[in-house]
Write a protein that holds these residues in place. Structure first.
Motif, PDB file in Angstrom:
ATOM      1  N   MET A   1       0.862  -1.308   0.003  1.00 22.19           N
ATOM      2  CA  MET A   1       0.026  -0.029   0.053  1.00 22.19           C
ATOM      3  C   MET A   1       0.861   1.168   0.095  1.00 22.19           C
ATOM      4  SD  MET A   1      -3.005   1.223   2.811  1.00 22.19           S
ATOM      5  CE  MET A   1      -3.856  -0.152   2.619  1.00 22.19           C
ATOM      6  N   THR A   2       0.417   2.145  -0.891  1.00 22.07           N
ATOM      7  CA  THR A   2       1.389   3.529  -0.892  1.00 22.07           C
ATOM      8  C   THR A   2       1.046   4.269   0.367  1.00 22.07           C
ATOM      9  OG1 THR A   2       0.824   3.548  -3.181  1.00 22.07           O
ATOM     10  CG2 THR A   2       1.462   5.751  -2.162  1.00 22.07           C
ATOM     11  N   LYS A   3       2.201   4.714   0.932  1.00 21.65           N
ATOM     12  CA  LYS A   3       2.156   5.527   2.300  1.00 21.65           C
ATOM     13  C   LYS A   3       1.474   6.948   1.937  1.00 21.65           C
ATOM     14  CE  LYS A   3       5.206   7.019   6.044  1.00 21.65           C
ATOM     15  NZ  LYS A   3       6.504   7.278   6.536  1.00 21.65           N
ATOM     16  N   THR A   4       0.688   7.065   2.755  1.00 19.74           N
ATOM     17  CA  THR A   4      -0.241   8.377   2.844  1.00 19.74           C
ATOM     18  C   THR A   4       0.247   9.245   3.723  1.00 19.74           C
ATOM     19  OG1 THR A   4      -1.860   7.704   4.531  1.00 19.74           O
ATOM     20  CG2 THR A   4      -2.544   6.774   2.181  1.00 19.74           C
ATOM     21  N   LYS A   5      -0.084  10.681   3.549  1.00 23.89           N
ATOM     22  CA  LYS A   5       0.029  11.687   4.252  1.00 23.89           C
ATOM     23  C   LYS A   5      -1.043  12.169   5.119  1.00 23.89           C
ATOM     24  CE  LYS A   5       2.708  15.214   3.154  1.00 23.89           C
ATOM     25  NZ  LYS A   5       3.395  16.329   2.424  1.00 23.89           N
ATOM     26  N   ASN A   6      -0.811  12.219   6.297  1.00 28.21           N
ATOM     27  CA  ASN A   6      -2.211  12.320   7.094  1.00 28.21           C
ATOM     28  C   ASN A   6      -1.850  13.692   8.067  1.00 28.21           C
ATOM     29  OD1 ASN A   6      -3.181   9.886   5.655  1.00 28.21           O
ATOM     30  ND2 ASN A   6      -1.701   8.742   7.565  1.00 28.21           N
ATOM     31  N   VAL A  26      -1.886  12.271  20.118  1.00 24.44           N
ATOM     32  CA  VAL A  26      -2.093  12.101  18.547  1.00 24.44           C
ATOM     33  C   VAL A  26      -0.602  11.405  17.735  1.00 24.44           C
ATOM     34  CG1 VAL A  26      -2.183  13.243  16.379  1.00 24.44           C
ATOM     35  CG2 VAL A  26      -3.498  14.085  18.405  1.00 24.44           C
ATOM     36  N   PHE A  27       0.528  11.935  18.493  1.00 19.57           N
ATOM     37  CA  PHE A  27       1.682  11.515  17.808  1.00 19.57           C
ATOM     38  C   PHE A  27       1.805   9.846  18.306  1.00 19.57           C
ATOM     39  CE2 PHE A  27       3.593  15.928  17.192  1.00 19.57           C
ATOM     40  CZ  PHE A  27       2.936  15.939  16.019  1.00 19.57           C
ATOM     41  N   SER A  28       1.396   9.522  19.369  1.00 21.18           N
ATOM     42  CA  SER A  28       1.609   8.328  19.825  1.00 21.18           C
ATOM     43  C   SER A  28       0.723   7.227  19.180  1.00 21.18           C
ATOM     44  CB  SER A  28       1.412   8.210  21.464  1.00 21.18           C
ATOM     45  OG  SER A  28      -0.202   8.406  21.778  1.00 21.18           O
ATOM     46  N   GLN A  29      -0.062   7.516  18.471  1.00 17.40           N
ATOM     47  CA  GLN A  29      -1.030   6.579  17.671  1.00 17.40           C
ATOM     48  C   GLN A  29      -0.220   5.663  16.683  1.00 17.40           C
ATOM     49  OE1 GLN A  29      -4.137   6.181  19.137  1.00 17.40           O
ATOM     50  NE2 GLN A  29      -3.283   7.729  20.389  1.00 17.40           N
ATOM     51  N   PRO A  30      -0.785   4.592  16.403  1.00 17.18           N
ATOM     52  CA  PRO A  30      -0.157   3.647  15.605  1.00 17.18           C
ATOM     53  C   PRO A  30      -0.102   4.025  13.927  1.00 17.18           C
ATOM     54  CG  PRO A  30      -2.036   2.644  16.212  1.00 17.18           C
ATOM     55  CD  PRO A  30      -1.906   3.806  17.269  1.00 17.18           C
ATOM     56  N   VAL A  31      -1.147   5.028  13.560  1.00 24.97           N
ATOM     57  CA  VAL A  31      -1.322   5.426  12.392  1.00 24.97           C
ATOM     58  C   VAL A  31      -0.460   7.031  12.372  1.00 24.97           C
ATOM     59  CG1 VAL A  31      -2.532   6.862  10.749  1.00 24.97           C
ATOM     60  CG2 VAL A  31      -3.328   4.726  11.403  1.00 24.97           C
ATOM     61  N   THR A  32       0.425   7.067  11.662  1.00 25.19           N
ATOM     62  CA  THR A  32       1.177   8.427  11.450  1.00 25.19           C
ATOM     63  C   THR A  32       0.684   9.595  11.004  1.00 25.19           C
ATOM     64  OG1 THR A  32       3.384   7.049  11.007  1.00 25.19           O
ATOM     65  CG2 THR A  32       3.698   9.413  10.784  1.00 25.19           C
ATOM     66  N   PHE A  33       0.359  10.473  12.007  1.00 28.99           N
ATOM     67  CA  PHE A  33      -0.383  11.794  11.444  1.00 28.99           C
ATOM     68  C   PHE A  33       0.720  12.968  11.974  1.00 28.99           C
ATOM     69  CE2 PHE A  33      -3.906   9.115  13.208  1.00 28.99           C
ATOM     70  CZ  PHE A  33      -4.931   9.274  12.213  1.00 28.99           C
TER      71      PHE A  33
END
Length: 245
Positions: A1-6, A26-33
């Protein structure tokens, strides 16, 4: 899967008691935001705290400072335009006060990525009334405001005033952001209405909304009044607009 910018957009006004904790959560979440703070000239030093934290998160934490309280809607529109210019794929909205659980950002994101939603809404009313620590009067006002919006607009969205959302960038590219008229909490209604009118896929996921523990609410009677009358004007004006993707 292409890495997304979130990106997560967080408007602030006098949130010094919450801002450091919400950024770290927010920065501790598994999804990178990444995070964009839109600060409306907070006299309590909220922006200074954010700028100091940028030294720790130089690539992930961003801030736009504005002069004075210019309204929730204009803050988000400023953030949306910035996000589109910078090439983000998924753009989330959330409050700074932990009324929205940062862990639910992952659920909103994956609802878009895996279920093909163009707009994922963290809904207080999708499965009953999931609000903690609000006075009963405010719960009733919020709940019946959504009933009212559904009756006027025809939308099937249970939580029409929700401010915890994730957009696919295509939605924000399509909606004419400069034509969004409502500036307070009515902004949340108008954005959902526009998304719905353009035919995008909207999915509500149930969340538990917990009233802020620190700091003060920004809700006022004038904000509610703008939303009440603005919905009628919005519906009438929609008869004269074309919604084509």
């Amino acid at each position: 899967m292409t890495k997304t910018k979130n990106l997560v957009i967080i408007p602030t006004y006098n949130e010094k008691e919450n801002i450091e904790s919400i950024i770290k959560a927010v920065f501790s979440q598994p999804v990178t935001f990444e995070i964009l703070i839109i600060d409306d000239g907070s006299p309590d030093g909220t922006a200074t705290i954010v700028k100091n934290m940028q030294k720790e998160y130089p690539e992930r934490l961003h801030i736009i400072e504005r002069e004075g309280k210019l309204g929730l809607g204009t803050a988000y529109i400023t953030g949306f335009k910035w996000a589109l210019e910078k090439g983000y794929d998924y753009i989330c909205e959330m409050d700074a006060d932990f009324s929205h659980d940062p862990k639910d950002l992952n659920r909103l994101y994956y609802t878009c990525v895996n279920e093909g939603a163009h707009l994922a809404i963290g809904s207080r009313y999708k499965s009953g009334v999931n609000v903690v620590n609000w006075p009963i009067g405010r719960v009733l006002m919020s709940y019946f405001a959504s009933v009212y919006v559904r009756l006027v607009t025809g939308m099937k969205i249970m939580d029409t005033t929700a401010g915890f959302k994730c957009y696919h960038r295509k939605v924000l590219e399509t909606i004419k952001l400069d034509k969004i008229n409502l500036k307070g909490y009515g902004f949340q209604i108008e954005m959902k209405f526009s998304t719905w009118k353009y035919g995008f896929k909207i999915v509500e996921i149930p969340i538990i909304f917990t009233d802020r523990q620190r700091g003060s609410s920004k809700m006022s009677g004038s904000i509610f009044s703008e939303a009440f009358w603005g919905v009628i004007k919005m519906k009438i004006s929609s008869f004269f607009k074309q919604y084509e993707v």
